[in-house]
Design a protein around this motif. Sequence first.
Motif, PDB file in Angstrom:
ATOM      1  N   SER A 176       0.841  -1.204   0.000  1.00 51.18           N
ATOM      2  CA  SER A 176       0.000   0.000   0.000  1.00 51.18           C
ATOM      3  C   SER A 176       0.872   1.248   0.000  1.00 51.18           C
ATOM      4  O   SER A 176       1.608   1.496   0.957  1.00 51.18           O
ATOM      5  CB  SER A 176      -0.922   0.023   1.230  1.00 51.18           C
ATOM      6  N   PRO A 177       0.815   2.041  -1.062  1.00 53.98           N
ATOM      7  CA  PRO A 177       1.636   3.255  -1.119  1.00 53.98           C
ATOM      8  C   PRO A 177       1.274   4.230  -0.005  1.00 53.98           C
ATOM      9  O   PRO A 177       0.140   4.247   0.494  1.00 53.98           O
ATOM     10  CB  PRO A 177       1.293   3.853  -2.495  1.00 53.98           C
ATOM     11  N   ILE A 178       2.250   5.035   0.383  1.00 54.62           N
ATOM     12  CA  ILE A 178       2.022   6.051   1.406  1.00 54.62           C
ATOM     13  C   ILE A 178       1.806   7.414   0.750  1.00 54.62           C
ATOM     14  O   ILE A 178       1.983   7.573  -0.465  1.00 54.62           O
ATOM     15  CB  ILE A 178       3.197   6.119   2.398  1.00 54.62           C
ATOM     16  N   LYS A 179       1.414   8.390   1.559  1.00 52.45           N
ATOM     17  CA  LYS A 179       1.247   9.766   1.095  1.00 52.45           C
ATOM     18  C   LYS A 179       2.257  10.658   1.818  1.00 52.45           C
ATOM     19  O   LYS A 179       2.476  10.505   3.022  1.00 52.45           O
ATOM     20  CB  LYS A 179      -0.171  10.265   1.396  1.00 52.45           C
ATOM     21  N   LEU A 180       2.858  11.571   1.078  1.00 56.57           N
ATOM     22  CA  LEU A 180       3.778  12.533   1.667  1.00 56.57           C
ATOM     23  C   LEU A 180       3.262  13.951   1.464  1.00 56.57           C
ATOM     24  O   LEU A 180       2.732  14.269   0.391  1.00 56.57           O
ATOM     25  CB  LEU A 180       5.170  12.418   1.036  1.00 56.57           C
ATOM     26  N   LEU A 181       3.415  14.760   2.485  1.00 52.46           N
ATOM     27  CA  LEU A 181       3.045  16.166   2.413  1.00 52.46           C
ATOM     28  C   LEU A 181       4.293  16.998   2.131  1.00 52.46           C
ATOM     29  O   LEU A 181       5.251  16.979   2.921  1.00 52.46           O
ATOM     30  CB  LEU A 181       2.410  16.617   3.734  1.00 52.46           C
ATOM     31  N   ILE A 182       4.324  17.684   1.010  1.00 51.22           N
ATOM     32  CA  ILE A 182       5.460  18.551   0.689  1.00 51.22           C
ATOM     33  C   ILE A 182       5.321  19.830   1.503  1.00 51.22           C
ATOM     34  O   ILE A 182       4.366  20.596   1.323  1.00 51.22           O
ATOM     35  CB  ILE A 182       5.497  18.875  -0.817  1.00 51.22           C
ATOM     36  N   THR A 183       6.249  20.045   2.416  1.00 51.90           N
ATOM     37  CA  THR A 183       6.114  21.188   3.324  1.00 51.90           C
ATOM     38  C   THR A 183       7.203  22.232   3.117  1.00 51.90           C
ATOM     39  O   THR A 183       8.374  21.908   2.950  1.00 51.90           O
ATOM     40  CB  THR A 183       6.138  20.725   4.798  1.00 51.90           C
ATOM     41  N   ALA A 299       7.756   6.895  -7.297  1.00 50.60           N
ATOM     42  CA  ALA A 299       8.513   7.621  -6.277  1.00 50.60           C
ATOM     43  C   ALA A 299       8.400   6.876  -4.956  1.00 50.60           C
ATOM     44  O   ALA A 299       7.534   6.007  -4.779  1.00 50.60           O
ATOM     45  CB  ALA A 299       8.000   9.049  -6.134  1.00 50.60           C
ATOM     46  N   GLY A 300       9.298   7.236  -4.042  1.00 47.90           N
ATOM     47  CA  GLY A 300       9.241   6.567  -2.753  1.00 47.90           C
ATOM     48  C   GLY A 300      10.371   6.962  -1.841  1.00 47.90           C
ATOM     49  O   GLY A 300      11.015   7.997  -2.022  1.00 47.90           O
ATOM     50  N   VAL A 308      11.877  -0.159   1.492  1.00 42.15           N
ATOM     51  CA  VAL A 308      11.438   0.628   0.333  1.00 42.15           C
ATOM     52  C   VAL A 308       9.962   0.947   0.522  1.00 42.15           C
ATOM     53  O   VAL A 308       9.149   0.042   0.718  1.00 42.15           O
ATOM     54  CB  VAL A 308      11.628  -0.141  -0.999  1.00 42.15           C
ATOM     55  N   SER A 309       9.618   2.212   0.480  1.00 43.03           N
ATOM     56  CA  SER A 309       8.217   2.631   0.607  1.00 43.03           C
ATOM     57  C   SER A 309       7.807   3.355  -0.660  1.00 43.03           C
ATOM     58  O   SER A 309       8.421   4.356  -1.040  1.00 43.03           O
ATOM     59  CB  SER A 309       8.028   3.566   1.807  1.00 43.03           C
ATOM     60  N   ALA A 310       6.790   2.846  -1.305  1.00 40.97           N
ATOM     61  CA  ALA A 310       6.276   3.521  -2.499  1.00 40.97           C
ATOM     62  C   ALA A 310       5.393   4.688  -2.087  1.00 40.97           C
ATOM     63  O   ALA A 310       4.616   4.591  -1.135  1.00 40.97           O
ATOM     64  CB  ALA A 310       5.469   2.545  -3.346  1.00 40.97           C
ATOM     65  N   VAL A 311       5.519   5.800  -2.791  1.00 33.21           N
ATOM     66  CA  VAL A 311       4.648   6.957  -2.565  1.00 33.21           C
ATOM     67  C   VAL A 311       3.645   7.026  -3.709  1.00 33.21           C
ATOM     68  O   VAL A 311       4.027   7.085  -4.881  1.00 33.21           O
ATOM     69  CB  VAL A 311       5.452   8.271  -2.490  1.00 33.21           C
ATOM     70  N   GLY A 312       2.377   6.996  -3.367  1.00 32.40           N
ATOM     71  CA  GLY A 312       1.335   7.052  -4.388  1.00 32.40           C
ATOM     72  C   GLY A 312       0.805   8.452  -4.617  1.00 32.40           C
ATOM     73  O   GLY A 312       0.263   8.757  -5.689  1.00 32.40           O
TER      74      GLY A 312
END
Length: 362
Positions: A176-183, A299-300, A308-312
């Motif tokens: 399950s891909p994760i979400k990242l907040l661009i800050t 990306a990840g 390894v973490s996939a970013v969705g």
Amino acid sequence: MKIAYNLKSSNERRNNQLKPEKTLPFGQLRTDHMFLMDYKDGEWENARIVPYSDFSISPGATVLHYAQSIFEGAKAFMHEDGEIYTFRFDKNAKRLNKSAGVLCMPEIPEDIQMKAVHALIDTDRLWFPVQQGASLYIRPFVFGTQDSLGVFPSSSYTFAVILSPSGPYYPQGFTSPIKLLITKKYHRAVPGGTGHVKASGNYAASLQAGEYAYKNGANQVLYLDHTNTYIDEAGSMNHFHISRNDSVVIPEFTDTVLRSITSESVIELQKRLQLDIVQKRVKVDDFISEIKNGDIKEAGGFGTAAVVSAVGEYLLEDGGKLTVGNGEVGEITKYIYDLYTGIQTGKYEAPEGWLQKVERNI
């Protein structure tokens, strides 16, 4: 180094192999024992393995007031032969000493670190969790113990190693891909600071940003440099992305980016992966544009805990959202993950020196 063993009695210790019925959480469980060693009068001494228990330190200890503390994170894996192997701990030992130099702490010879870790794993090997995707997480750390309120390096220290039978870092696992907040609001480090080492204070300073991410629907933040121009790190991981031409791009290691052992290992596996892996400064505006036009398709993040973490999806502070590719784990990301974890677990042949068998001496 001679290690003294003060172990729990046989009826107090685990006496059968840990076989969890449910997926273990990451970093919550402890084994029966821990390794300790003290520094005073310019020497490391009194190496010992003792029952896992609370520390007794002075209320004025430098670690409590001025965060003179460093740590590492590594993993050990059980292979089909039933033996346990540490993965690239020599790299962790080198990095711990680099951190020690930056925080004005005494180095610990790498062979002593390795012996301490292997002796502790051997002592508590029945705590290895026999479960798909699980590992024995290794946490070495050093902290200042001198009772002093003056701001200067401690004259005494404790080196400790604890073990944590663990499942995946993110509860949903790799699939399950994760979400990242661009800050642009929070920054992890600035040039000339401690961003390139594993200083405990770096992680205390990241907590507010992490909570900010959670409240905005993300798993973690994507940090930018202090000018909000370039990508630095993804929470506690090195960031990466994969371009349309299948090249893997990892932001350049600077003094604000921790040199992830996972990133370094992936770079060393470049020929075996048959991928073009490059490091360069990545402008966040270019990164956003390339996700939008499809030039970035995956990306990840790379890191010991999550591997390894996939970013969705990337979230923006103005409420915008960016979906990477189709929002799922990409083929190349999965390919890297499968090879890397396959090497760790003995499924695939490891490069020379990457795995060290934990010998049976207890």
